[in-house]
Scaffold this motif. Sequence first.
Motif, PDB file in Angstrom:
ATOM      1  N   CYS A 109      -2.519  33.926 -32.489  1.00 13.19           N
ATOM      2  CA  CYS A 109      -3.041  35.168 -33.063  1.00 13.19           C
ATOM      3  C   CYS A 109      -4.161  35.740 -32.184  1.00 13.19           C
ATOM      4  N   THR A 110      -5.017  34.859 -31.656  1.00 10.02           N
ATOM      5  CA  THR A 110      -6.086  35.310 -30.754  1.00 10.02           C
ATOM      6  C   THR A 110      -5.473  35.988 -29.528  1.00 10.02           C
ATOM      7  N   GLU A 111      -4.382  35.411 -29.021  1.00  8.92           N
ATOM      8  CA  GLU A 111      -3.691  36.007 -27.864  1.00  8.92           C
ATOM      9  C   GLU A 111      -3.177  37.414 -28.213  1.00  8.92           C
ATOM     10  N   ILE A 112      -2.604  37.561 -29.394  1.00  8.93           N
ATOM     11  CA  ILE A 112      -2.120  38.880 -29.831  1.00  8.93           C
ATOM     12  C   ILE A 112      -3.262  39.898 -29.828  1.00  8.93           C
ATOM     13  N   PHE A 113      -4.413  39.487 -30.374  1.00  7.48           N
ATOM     14  CA  PHE A 113      -5.547  40.408 -30.442  1.00  7.48           C
ATOM     15  C   PHE A 113      -6.117  40.713 -29.048  1.00  7.48           C
ATOM     16  N   ILE A 114      -6.130  39.718 -28.153  1.00  7.95           N
ATOM     17  CA  ILE A 114      -6.624  39.963 -26.789  1.00  7.95           C
ATOM     18  C   ILE A 114      -5.702  40.955 -26.079  1.00  7.95           C
ATOM     19  N   LEU A 115      -4.377  40.789 -26.247  1.00  6.63           N
ATOM     20  CA  LEU A 115      -3.430  41.736 -25.638  1.00  6.63           C
ATOM     21  C   LEU A 115      -3.659  43.152 -26.175  1.00  6.63           C
ATOM     22  N   LEU A 120     -14.308  40.657 -28.011  1.00  8.74           N
ATOM     23  CA  LEU A 120     -13.835  39.289 -27.771  1.00  8.74           C
ATOM     24  C   LEU A 120     -14.116  38.418 -28.997  1.00  8.74           C
ATOM     25  N   LEU A 121     -15.323  38.546 -29.535  1.00  9.24           N
ATOM     26  CA  LEU A 121     -15.685  37.790 -30.739  1.00  9.24           C
ATOM     27  C   LEU A 121     -14.737  38.157 -31.885  1.00  9.24           C
ATOM     28  N   GLY A 122     -14.414  39.441 -31.978  1.00 12.83           N
ATOM     29  CA  GLY A 122     -13.480  39.906 -33.004  1.00 12.83           C
ATOM     30  C   GLY A 122     -12.108  39.251 -32.879  1.00 12.83           C
ATOM     31  N   THR A 123     -11.635  39.063 -31.636  1.00 16.21           N
ATOM     32  CA  THR A 123     -10.316  38.435 -31.440  1.00 16.21           C
ATOM     33  C   THR A 123     -10.324  36.995 -31.947  1.00 16.21           C
ATOM     34  N   TRP A 124     -11.422  36.268 -31.670  1.00 15.13           N
ATOM     35  CA  TRP A 124     -11.523  34.862 -32.122  1.00 15.13           C
ATOM     36  C   TRP A 124     -11.653  34.781 -33.642  1.00 15.13           C
ATOM     37  N   ILE A 125     -12.473  35.666 -34.218  1.00 12.66           N
ATOM     38  CA  ILE A 125     -12.643  35.666 -35.689  1.00 12.66           C
ATOM     39  C   ILE A 125     -11.322  36.024 -36.358  1.00 12.66           C
ATOM     40  N   VAL A 162      -6.979  31.236 -23.276  1.00 11.56           N
ATOM     41  CA  VAL A 162      -6.221  31.102 -24.529  1.00 11.56           C
ATOM     42  C   VAL A 162      -4.813  30.579 -24.242  1.00 11.56           C
ATOM     43  N   ASP A 163      -4.203  31.050 -23.155  1.00 17.41           N
ATOM     44  CA  ASP A 163      -2.862  30.573 -22.777  1.00 17.41           C
ATOM     45  C   ASP A 163      -2.851  29.065 -22.543  1.00 17.41           C
ATOM     46  N   ILE A 164      -3.891  28.560 -21.877  1.00 16.95           N
ATOM     47  CA  ILE A 164      -3.987  27.112 -21.622  1.00 16.95           C
ATOM     48  C   ILE A 164      -4.093  26.370 -22.957  1.00 16.95           C
ATOM     49  N   CYS A 165      -4.980  26.847 -23.831  1.00 19.91           N
ATOM     50  CA  CYS A 165      -5.181  26.193 -25.138  1.00 19.91           C
ATOM     51  C   CYS A 165      -3.917  26.279 -25.992  1.00 19.91           C
ATOM     52  N   TYR A 166      -3.315  27.459 -26.008  1.00 17.83           N
ATOM     53  CA  TYR A 166      -2.143  27.729 -26.848  1.00 17.83           C
ATOM     54  C   TYR A 166      -0.992  26.792 -26.477  1.00 17.83           C
ATOM     55  N   SER A 167      -0.694  26.706 -25.176  1.00 16.30           N
ATOM     56  CA  SER A 167       0.423  25.846 -24.759  1.00 16.30           C
ATOM     57  C   SER A 167       0.058  24.368 -24.934  1.00 16.30           C
ATOM     58  N   SER A 168      -1.228  24.043 -24.817  1.00 15.28           N
ATOM     59  CA  SER A 168      -1.651  22.641 -24.933  1.00 15.28           C
ATOM     60  C   SER A 168      -1.557  22.104 -26.364  1.00 15.28           C
TER      61      SER A 168
END
Length: 311
Positions: free
Chosen positions: A107-113, A143-148, A67-73
């Motif tokens: 937001c996905t990063e927040i939920f993963i944390l 994990l699915l919940g974080t993406w949704i 997610v960090d790679i995608c987020y910064s990209s």
Amino acid sequence: MGKVNNVTEFVFWGLSQNLEVEEVCFVVFSFFYTVILLGNLLIILTVYVGHLFKSPMYFFLNYLSFVDICYSSVTAPKMIVDLLAKSKTISYVGCMLQLFGVHFFGCTEIFILTVMAYDRYVAICKPLHYMTIMDRDRCNKMLLGTWIGGFTHSIIQVTLVVQLPFCGPNEIDHYFCDVHPVLKLACTDTYVVGVVVTANSGTIALGSFVILLISYTVILVSLRKQSAEGRRKALSTCGSHISVVIIFFGPCTFMYMRPDTTFSEDKMVSVFYTIITPMLNPLIYTLRNAEVKNAMKKLWSRRVLWDANGK
């Protein structure tokens, strides 16, 4: 009256209007982005090669790095290119996609944390039941919940902005499309949209931050019952998690827990959570974590052996 939209592209003001500052920023942020890619890819590779993803903590750490790679990209490459460009433009569609991407991955990063905090809570406070509670099925569902969750949040933000009319000014005093700067350009009253946007982002940022603080407080209090060695290991892991949470949520809360206003500091604060946090995450997690360091050593020693055998 229907929606008027004469704006086909937006113009960024970028990080600075000073050419020399832009050249320095180009070098610095190119380096930062390279570190983000290499650092996070190294963690993904280490977790994969070392078969660490059988452990829930590394299963989530793996996806945090992704997610960090995608987020910064979503923001960094465009910003870096724009630093040397004469005109920093982005199409209307590109702007909406960038807005979606920033909020989706952020937001996905927040939920993963948040899920990672729950994982540490179960590991430290309910160690005997850990593998039953955090089985693979539950990890996949979380994990699915974080993406949704990330998708739902960002689709609401974009839907609110897309239905606004843009008929005149198209200059954004920022280096990427974020909700507040874009709302300022709409030629209609955006008060209600601004309130909904702030409520949406603010609830997620503050709600998750409070949950994280409570989780880590409970963990730290329960550590008093642990042995000295157990305490040291838990503190090492939790210390790294808490560092990441503070570095990420501090700027996030500043940006999204307020009404629809923009400050001159916004750009620097945004740099913090779109570039600095994704860069520091791998460093914090690896330097503070013996297991990841050992897995990396194994990975490199295996690499050296391959090279030696190859020769």
